[in-house]
Design an enzyme around this catalytic site. Structure first.
Site, PDB file in Angstrom:
ATOM      1  CB  CYS A   7      -0.910   2.581   3.895  1.00 32.02           C
ATOM      2  SG  CYS A   7      -2.297   2.035   3.145  1.00 32.02           S
ATOM      3  CG  ASP A   8       2.934   1.326   4.409  1.00 35.14           C
ATOM      4  OD1 ASP A   8       2.485   1.936   5.510  1.00 35.14           O
ATOM      5  OD2 ASP A   8       2.748   0.306   3.924  1.00 35.14           O
TER       6      ASP A   8
ATOM      7  CB  CYS B 259      -0.836  -0.095   1.315  1.00 31.41           C
ATOM      8  SG  CYS B 259      -1.869   1.540   1.278  1.00 31.41           S
TER       9      CYS B 259
END
Ligand code: NAP
Length: 308
Positions: A135-136, A132
């Site tokens: 997300c990261d 992701c």
């Protein structure tokens, strides 16, 4: 006994809930572990009709949930672990230990990111291995990272990561991208992205603390080995349908584990319907999942009307 339980909260699940709620069936949605499904791990969605300026994936999913709840959808934050046939319907067993009885089920559990199957993969998730970028990505400013894959997801992640990383290697096992032309053109024109063609990751290499430091690559043409320093690897090599909880239910799956829709969205078990990515390895779009969720709701509604 419920009229309909919808399992899953991606585009298919919420759309099925909106339609069954507006048909006065008072649906119960069992949310699953990733509430909102795959779009909660993306940034901007540019191809969902009605949003000419684009819409953020998580915002779109929140609006779908609000729309479903506005018409009386109830939500349980739980995970379905099994389904069994009972008189007049089905019993759903959940992680919390609560059982639910229902006349019909709409399965909209989607699909989860696939990984390569390398030995230290599990330990590395959260330590330089992820699927992701949204997300990261921001955790890796000004360092080199790699994306694995050659489809639209890999192209999208690679482009997005150039906002943070000093360099993005795009590792693909063939010499051309599978991604759509517009996405491929963006990748190939981006000076921060270096495609590594005909390459497979053979090993994730870590430091003493177990953090990712580099990847070992094998050339698929001549078998030669090379290495690249990266602080994080973003895996974008497709998905696995979330159907393991269906073992023993009689719901037929194809050889890759996707649910087979027999007639409309009806599965091989009467009263159980499937919608979205859990039954679709071809289109896999937010809009097709939503459309399929609508179809499943209409099919369940007709089934209930006919069985009364
Ligand atoms: P995908 O199209 O199935 O692509 C998966 C990629 O991973 C392929 O390039 C494949 O290589 C590679 N791959 C698979 N297994 C591998 C392995 N074991 N080792 C190395 N590479 C491997 O999946 P996706 O990119 O997730 O896209 C899924 C669907 O969503 C598509 O229909 C796509 O168009 C859509 N999507 C759309 C958007 C958008 O429109 N904004 C964004 C994301 C996804 P090969 O090419 O050699 O098979």
């Amino acid at each position: 006994m419920e009229n309909v339980i919808v399992i899953g909260t991606g585009c298919a699940g919420w759309t099925a809930a909106i339609y069954t709620a507006r048909a006065n069936l008072s649906p119960l949605v069992i949310a699953g572990e990733q509430i909102g499904g795959q779009l909660t791990t993306t940034t901007e969605v540019e191809n969902f009709p009605g949003f000419p300026e684009g819409v953020m994936g998580p915002d779109l999913m929140m609006k779908m949930q609000q729309q479903a709840e506005k018409f009386g959808t109830r939500v349980q934050y739980d995970r379905v672990d099994g389904i069994s046939k009972i008189e007049g319907g089905f019993k759903l067993q959940t992680m919390s230990g609560t059982d639910y009885e229902t006349k019909t089920v709409i399965i909209a559990t989607g699909a989860s990111p696939r990984h390569l199957g390398l030995p230290n993969e599990k330990e590395l998730i959260g330590h330089g291995l992820t699927s992701c970028a949204t997300c990261d990505g921001a955790f890796y400013p000004d360092v080199p990272v790699a994306v694995i894959g050659g489809g639209d997801s890999a192209a999208e992640e690679a482009n997005f990561l150039t906002r943070f990383a000093s360099k993005v290697y795009l590792v693909h096992r063939r010499d051309e991208l599978r991604a759509s032309k517009i996405m491929s053109d963006r990748v190939l024109a981006n000076p921060k992205i270096e495609p590594l063609w005909n390459s497979q990751v053979a090993e994730y290499i870590t430091d003493d603390q177990g953090e990712m430091t580099s990847i070992a690559l094998t050339n698929t043409q001549d078998g030669s080995r090379s290495q690249r320093e990266v602080k994080c690897v973003f895996v974008a090599i497709g998905h696995i349908p979330n159907t393991s909880f269906l073992a023993g239910t009689g719901v037929d799956l194809d050889s890759n584990g996707y649910i087979l829709q027999k007639s409309g969205t009806q599965t091989s078990v009467e009263g159980i319907f499937a919608a979205g990515d859990v039954a679709d390895h071809v289109y896999r779009q937010a809009i097709t999942a939503a459309g399929n969720g609508c179809q499943a709701a209409l099919d369940a509604e007709r089934y209930l009307a006919e069985s009364e």
